[in-house]
Design an enzyme around this catalytic site. Structure first.
Site, PDB file in Angstrom:
ATOM      1  N   ASP A 182       3.118 -16.725  -6.376  1.00 43.38           N
ATOM      2  CA  ASP A 182       4.035 -16.586  -7.362  1.00 43.38           C
ATOM      3  C   ASP A 182       3.371 -16.985  -8.775  1.00 43.38           C
ATOM      4  OD1 ASP A 182       3.786 -18.906  -5.804  1.00 43.38           O
ATOM      5  OD2 ASP A 182       5.876 -19.602  -6.071  1.00 43.38           O
ATOM      6  N   TYR A 241       3.146  -5.223   7.097  1.00 41.13           N
ATOM      7  CA  TYR A 241       3.174  -3.815   7.336  1.00 41.13           C
ATOM      8  C   TYR A 241       2.688  -3.297   8.638  1.00 41.13           C
ATOM      9  CZ  TYR A 241       3.943  -2.558   2.492  1.00 41.13           C
ATOM     10  OH  TYR A 241       4.459  -2.377   1.282  1.00 41.13           O
ATOM     11  N   LYS A 264       0.035 -17.132  -0.132  1.00 40.90           N
ATOM     12  CA  LYS A 264       1.367 -18.079  -0.178  1.00 40.90           C
ATOM     13  C   LYS A 264       1.148 -19.148   0.737  1.00 40.90           C
ATOM     14  CE  LYS A 264       5.654 -18.732  -1.896  1.00 40.90           C
ATOM     15  NZ  LYS A 264       5.793 -19.582  -3.076  1.00 40.90           N
ATOM     16  N   ASP A 269       0.672  -5.362  -2.626  1.00 32.31           N
ATOM     17  CA  ASP A 269       1.687  -4.345  -2.722  1.00 32.31           C
ATOM     18  C   ASP A 269       2.629  -4.688  -4.145  1.00 32.31           C
ATOM     19  OD1 ASP A 269       3.263  -1.850  -2.457  1.00 32.31           O
ATOM     20  OD2 ASP A 269       4.457  -2.763  -1.056  1.00 32.31           O
TER      21      ASP A 269
END
Ligand code: NAP
Length: 382
Positions: free
Chosen positions: A246, A136, A203, A270
């Site tokens: 995930d 972002y 992640k 988000d």
């Protein structure tokens, strides 16, 4: 004597105006009810987005920024960013210039909401999304531009990374200071609000130094809170753990009751907050706040949903609940509780807008304005 509480607001673009019109009365009534008329809201309108562009030629007039600086706590509806309007997104711009580094998005089920889950009553999570870093930051270059080619050349010549000129390039910066202050805020929030656990969602298995760094730095900070935090589930302490992003999406659907505060880098937060909103009825019921050390902007998770603009059908709950969060933040806890109770009672009685009604059997949807009136009526009757 009646205390006047001044609250600046941006109604917002698209459906923002519908939602604002439906929400004003219940918000005012909640404060009147809570304090027996000793406190009242006085609204200060701020311009931003399409309305501001039309009236002032600017998407965010300086006067709006000054009002936010002066009042520090404001509420806003969703804003559309016109394509080619000069900012990547007005919302991202506001978060960055006021350094609103924490986005708070509670995902809590209450009775009467439709949910695709069998036991939705277990859902009570708070997604904390880092708000100023990660992808972002908006550092990216379009494919085949001079800038993209320059970066590709640098990567090839200086960094031993070979890429053809066909790539668009984005940069994902995540810093230790940014992660540390965000994690501290999250842990302080969990302690203050007596939450059960904090899960870092990352992640880091793939993006080892950005998301992996985020995870490691978060654990470092947690290590400073040994009186409050446990890494092994000690009784009476907040459990601190982590999940790969995930897997976290699956966990949120299958075992939401096992999760509480989720500490996420910007992009994970988000995605996850919209996905989790789907567990409790959708974007129409998901509130939010963007908070920094000086300024707090409360706003729904959803956007301006332009296709419904002016139709008076959209769900105002997300905005109303964002206002309830704002009341708490301002120390108006009683008004916050009254507002929340009235929203829940209304939904529980089967009064809901199209988005929730279409997920249920036999419910005739009410208009956005009707929902607001029903909430106001229940507040008066409490
Ligand atoms: P969106 O406005 O959030 O709408 C996506 C869909 O979510 C809607 O079509 C609708 O689904 C559902 N929805 C959203 N708000 C709802 C509500 N209050 N009640 C019921 N359903 C609701 O997302 P978008 O269409 O991707 O974005 C539109 C504009 O908003 C863009 O310009 C974007 O940049 C902007 N945006 C602003 C913010 C912000 O101001 N913070 C945040 C996100 C996006 P159905 O069609 O299935 O009914």
């Amino acid at each position: 004597m009646t205390e006047i509480i001044e609250i600046p607001y941006i109604a917002g673009d698209g459906t923002g105006e519908d939602i604002w019109n439906a929400s004003k009365e219940p918000l005012e009534e909640a404060v009147i009810k809570a304090y027996g008329g000793d406190k009242r809201i006085s609204w200060i309108e701020m311009l931003a987005g399409e309305k501001a562009l039309e009236k002032t030629g600017k998407l965010i007039p300086e006067e709006t920024l000054d009002t936010i600086r002066r009042y520090k706590t404001v509420i806003k509806g969703p804003l559309t960013t016109p394509v080619g309007g000069g900012y990547r997104s007005i919302n991202v711009y506001l978060r960055q210039i006021f350094d609103l580094y924490v986005c708070v998005r509670p995902i809590r089920y209450f009775k009467g909401l439709p949910s695709p889950l069998k036991r939705p009553e277990k859902i009570d999570m708070v997604i904390l999304r880092e708000n100023t870093e990660d992808l972002y930051k908006g550092i990216e270059w379009k494919a085949w531009t001079d800038e993209a080619k320059k970066v590709i050349k640098f990567l090839g010549e200086e960094m031993g990374v070979s890429l053809s000129e066909d790539y668009a390039i984005g940069v994902k910066p995540i810093s230790k200071p940014g992660t540390v202050r965000f994690t501290r805020w999250g842990i302080d929030y969990a302690i203050k609000n007596k939450r059960r656990s904090i899960t870092v969602v990352h992640k880091g298995n793939i993006m080892k130094y950005t998301e992996g760094g985020f995870r490691d730095w978060a654990y470092e900070v947690a290590g400073e809170y040994r009186d409050y935090i446990s890494f092994s589930g000690e009784e009476g302490k907040i459990l601190f753990n982590d999940r790969i992003a995930d897997n976290m999406f699956m966990q949120a659907i299958l075992r939401p009751g096992d999760y509480d505060v989720l500490l996420c880098p910007n992009l994970n937060g988000d995605y996850l907050s919209d996905a989790c909103a789907g567990l409790i009825g959708g974007l129409g019921v998901a509130p939010g706040a963007n908070i920094g050390d000086n300024v707090a902007i409360f706003e729904p998770t959803h956007g301006s949903a332009p296709k419904y603009a002016g139709k008076d059908v959209i769900n105002p709950i997300s905005f109303l609940q964002s206002a309830a969060m704002m009341f708490s933040y301002m120390g108006l806890d009683r008004a916050s509780t009254i507002l929340t109770t009235a929203i829940e009672d209304t939904v529980n009685e089967g009064i809901m807008t199209y988005d929730l009604a279409r997920q249920m059997e036999g419910i005739v949807p009410v208009r956005c304005s009707e929902f607001g009136m029903e909430v106001a009526k229940r507040i008066k009757g409490l």
